[in-house]
Write a protein that holds these residues in place. Structure first.
Motif, PDB file in Angstrom:
ATOM      1  N   VAL A 165       0.863  -1.185   0.000  1.00 35.22           N
ATOM      2  CA  VAL A 165       0.000   0.000   0.000  1.00 35.22           C
ATOM      3  C   VAL A 165       0.902   1.238   0.000  1.00 35.22           C
ATOM      4  CG1 VAL A 165      -1.725   1.297   1.312  1.00 35.22           C
ATOM      5  CG2 VAL A 165      -1.852  -1.218   1.189  1.00 35.22           C
ATOM      6  N   CYS A 166       0.723   2.097  -0.996  1.00 36.89           N
ATOM      7  CA  CYS A 166       1.614   3.244  -1.148  1.00 36.89           C
ATOM      8  C   CYS A 166       0.914   4.355  -1.925  1.00 36.89           C
ATOM      9  CB  CYS A 166       2.902   2.827  -1.861  1.00 36.89           C
ATOM     10  SG  CYS A 166       2.636   2.257  -3.563  1.00 36.89           S
ATOM     11  N   GLU A 167       1.641   5.435  -2.146  1.00 36.85           N
ATOM     12  CA  GLU A 167       1.081   6.583  -2.846  1.00 36.85           C
ATOM     13  C   GLU A 167       0.588   6.224  -4.240  1.00 36.85           C
ATOM     14  OE1 GLU A 167       3.647   8.092   0.400  1.00 36.85           O
ATOM     15  OE2 GLU A 167       3.816   6.488  -1.079  1.00 36.85           O
ATOM     16  N   SER A 213       0.598  -4.951   3.660  1.00 38.12           N
ATOM     17  CA  SER A 213       1.969  -4.460   3.769  1.00 38.12           C
ATOM     18  C   SER A 213       1.999  -3.048   3.219  1.00 38.12           C
ATOM     19  CB  SER A 213       2.946  -5.359   3.007  1.00 38.12           C
ATOM     20  OG  SER A 213       2.761  -5.248   1.608  1.00 38.12           O
ATOM     21  N   ALA A 214       2.920  -2.236   3.710  1.00 39.23           N
ATOM     22  CA  ALA A 214       2.937  -0.829   3.312  1.00 39.23           C
ATOM     23  C   ALA A 214       4.361  -0.310   3.172  1.00 39.23           C
ATOM     24  CB  ALA A 214       2.170   0.023   4.318  1.00 39.23           C
ATOM     25  N   ILE A 218       5.518  -3.782   7.695  1.00 36.25           N
ATOM     26  CA  ILE A 218       6.181  -2.542   7.290  1.00 36.25           C
ATOM     27  C   ILE A 218       7.693  -2.737   7.234  1.00 36.25           C
ATOM     28  CG2 ILE A 218       4.374  -1.033   8.207  1.00 36.25           C
ATOM     29  CD1 ILE A 218       6.213  -0.522  10.635  1.00 36.25           C
ATOM     30  N   GLN A 219       8.357  -1.836   6.517  1.00 36.87           N
ATOM     31  CA  GLN A 219       9.822  -1.814   6.502  1.00 36.87           C
ATOM     32  C   GLN A 219      10.278  -1.172   7.803  1.00 36.87           C
ATOM     33  OE1 GLN A 219      11.881  -0.907   2.829  1.00 36.87           O
ATOM     34  NE2 GLN A 219      13.281   0.459   3.877  1.00 36.87           N
ATOM     35  N   VAL A 238       2.681  -5.816  14.462  1.00 35.37           N
ATOM     36  CA  VAL A 238       3.584  -5.437  13.380  1.00 35.37           C
ATOM     37  C   VAL A 238       4.366  -6.648  12.882  1.00 35.37           C
ATOM     38  CG1 VAL A 238       5.600  -4.036  12.777  1.00 35.37           C
ATOM     39  CG2 VAL A 238       3.799  -3.077  14.247  1.00 35.37           C
ATOM     40  N   TRP A 239       4.338  -6.832  11.569  1.00 31.97           N
ATOM     41  CA  TRP A 239       5.219  -7.770  10.879  1.00 31.97           C
ATOM     42  C   TRP A 239       6.342  -6.927  10.275  1.00 31.97           C
ATOM     43  CZ3 TRP A 239       1.448 -10.049  13.029  1.00 31.97           C
ATOM     44  CH2 TRP A 239       1.098 -11.383  12.822  1.00 31.97           C
ATOM     45  N   VAL A 240       7.567  -7.397  10.314  1.00 33.29           N
ATOM     46  CA  VAL A 240       8.718  -6.618   9.856  1.00 33.29           C
ATOM     47  C   VAL A 240       9.287  -7.171   8.566  1.00 33.29           C
ATOM     48  CG1 VAL A 240      11.089  -5.906  10.377  1.00 33.29           C
ATOM     49  CG2 VAL A 240       9.346  -5.887  12.182  1.00 33.29           C
TER      50      VAL A 240
END
Length: 376
Positions: free
Chosen positions: A119-121, A153-154, A177-178, A203-205
Motif C-alpha cells: 500500500v503506497c502513494e 503491507s505498506a 512494514i519496513q 507489526v510484521w517486519v
C-alpha cells in the motif's frame, strides 16, 4: 526458537522471507530449487513455521517453489502468507483470477495470512476504488476459510496508511512494514508503529537488515557496539533492536544461503532487547550512516516561497532515500502518483526557497540532480 502469540496461535518470531531464495547463475527467475528445499527443511527442523511469499517474487516463481518445498509437511505445521499484487495497477481488476491461481501455485486450499501488497502513494486510490471489488472479495474469502487472517503491507507514508486503515481497518488483523534502526527515523517507521499501535494491530517486519546494508558496518561503528555487547554479531544488533519494540510479532528475513539462515536462527534462540544506552548507540550509528543525506527538518518555509508550488520536504525525503539506496523502487513508486508539475524536474531553479531554508540546503541543485537520477 522464540514464538509469539497471535490470536492463540504460536508464530515463530523469525519468518522465512521468500523474495531472496538461492538462484542459479545470478538469474532471479531461476530459483535453485534443491537449495531452497534444503533451506526450508532446515528451517522447519529448527522451528521456523512462518513462510512469506508473493505473486511477483522471483518473477512469479517463488510461490511455486515454496509451495512444493512445503508440500511434504502436514498443512497444520506451517503458516503460509502471500499477497494480492496491487503494486502493479494492471492487476486491480483481477483479484479473483489471481487469488485462485495463487492457491493453485502454492498447492494449498487456504492461506494462513493474506495481504494487500505494498500500500503506497501509487496505488492507494485504486485500492480504495470500489469498482475493483478487491476488499469485499478478500473479506468473502476470509469468511469462507480460504484466508485465515487478512492484513496489508505498506511502503507508503503514515498518511497513506491512515487512509487505508480508515477505509478497511475494521477487517485488518496485522500490518507488515519496513522496519529497522536506520528507517526508525529516516522513513518514519516509528510513526508507522505508533499508528498501528493506535489501531491495535501487531507489526510484521520486512527489511530488518535493510537489504543487507546493516549486516556490516565500519570498523569504528562495529567497535562501539562490541564495547557494549562483545559477543553479539553485527547483524544480530538489528534483530535485537526489533526485539525492543513490543508491537513486533514476526520478523521476516530474506535469507538466501545457509550461513544467513543459521546465524539468524542462533539470534532468535533468545530474546535480548536493547537497553536504553544500547538503543541510543545504535540510532547514533544510523545517523552516521545517513550523514550524506540532506538535513531537511520539514519546516515547510521553502514551500510557501516555491513559485511552482512543489512539496519540497517530501521531494527531499524521497531524494535522500534514492541517494542512500543507490536507486531502488521507493522514490519512483511514490512519484508515479504525482503529476509532472509536482515532480523534481518541475523546479525552475529560482532559488527563492533557498533564501528561507534554515538549513542552508541547495534545494535547486538537489532537485536537478534528482530529476537526472530518475531519468537514469
Amino acid at each position: 526458537m522464540i514464538y509469539k502469540n497471535f490470536q492463540g496461535e504460536k508464530l515463530s518470531a523469525l519468518g522465512l522471507g521468500c523474495m531472496r531464495l538461492p538462484v542459479l547463475e545470478g538469474n532471479d527467475a531461476r530459483i535453485d530449487e534443491t537449495a531452497a528445499k534444503e533451506m526450508v527443511d532446515f528451517a522447519m527442523a529448527q522451528g521456523i513455521n512462518y513462510y512469506d511469499t508473493a505473486w511477483g517474487y522471483h518473477e512469479g516463481n517463488s510461490e511455486l517453489v515454496i509451495g512444493r518445498a512445503l508440500a511434504s509437511y502436514p498443512r497444520e505445521t506451517f503458516f503460509l502468507a502471500t499477497k494480492f499484487p496491487g503494486y502493479d495497477l494492471s492487476n486491480m481488476d483481477k483479484v479473483e483470477e489471481i487469488f485462485e491461481k495463487q492457491l493453485e501455485k502454492c498447492g494449498v486450499e487456504y492461506f494462513d495470512f493474506y495481504l494487500f501488497h505494498n500500500v503506497c502513494e501509487m496505488n492507494i486510490d485504486a485500492y480504495l476504488d470500489e469498482k475493483y471489488g478487491i476488499f469485499p472479495y478478500l473479506v468473502e474469502q476470509k469468511k469462507r476459510g480460504r484466508i485465515r487472517h487478512l492484513g496489508f503491507s505498506a511502503h507508503g507514508s503514515v498518511e497513506v496508511m491512515k487512509r487505508f486503515l480508515e477505509a478497511y481497518g475494521s477487517e485488518m488483523e496485522f500490518c507488515q512494514i519496513q522496519l529497522n534502526y536506520l528507517d526508525w527515523n529516516f522513513q518514519d517507521a516509528k510513526g508507522k508503529v505508533e499508528l498501528l499501535k493506535e489501531w491495535k494491530l501487531p507489526v510484521w517486519v520486512m527489511e530488518p537488515l535493510r537489504g543487507g546494508r546493516l549486516a556490516k558496518l565500519t570498523d569504528d561503528q562495529e567497535a562501539k557496539l562490541l564495547a557494549l555487547r562483545p559477543e553479539e554479531k553485527i547483524p544480530a544488533w538489528a534483530f535485537r533492536f526489533l526485539q525492543t519494540i513490543p508491537e513486533v510479532t514476526v520478523v521476516l528475513s530474506g535469507m538466501s544461503d545457509f550461513s544467513q539462515l543459521t546465524e539468524n536462527l542462533h539470534t532468535f534462540e533468545t530474546e535480548e532487547p536493547l537497553e536504553e544506552q544500547e538503543s541510543e548507540a545504535l540510532l547514533k550509528i544510523a545517523d552516521g550512516l545517513l550523514g550524506g543525506t540532506l538535513p531537511c527538518t520539514a519546516c515547510h518555509y521553502c514551500v510557501s516561497h516555491c513559485s511552482q508550488g512543489l512539496e519540497i520536504p517530501k521531494l527531499i525525503a524521497l531524494y535522500n532515500e534514492h541517494c542512500f539506496t543507490g536507486g531502488g523502487f521507493l522514490a519512483p513508486m511514490a512519484l508515479s502518483a504525482e503529476p509532472q508539475e509536482k515532480q523534481p524536474g518541475a523546479c525552475v531553479g529560482c532559488r527563492s526557497c533557498e533564501a528561507v531554508c534554515p538549513q542552508g540546503i541547495k534545494i535547486s541543485e538537489a532537485m536537478a540532480d534528482f530529476a537526472e537520477k530518475l531519468k537514469g
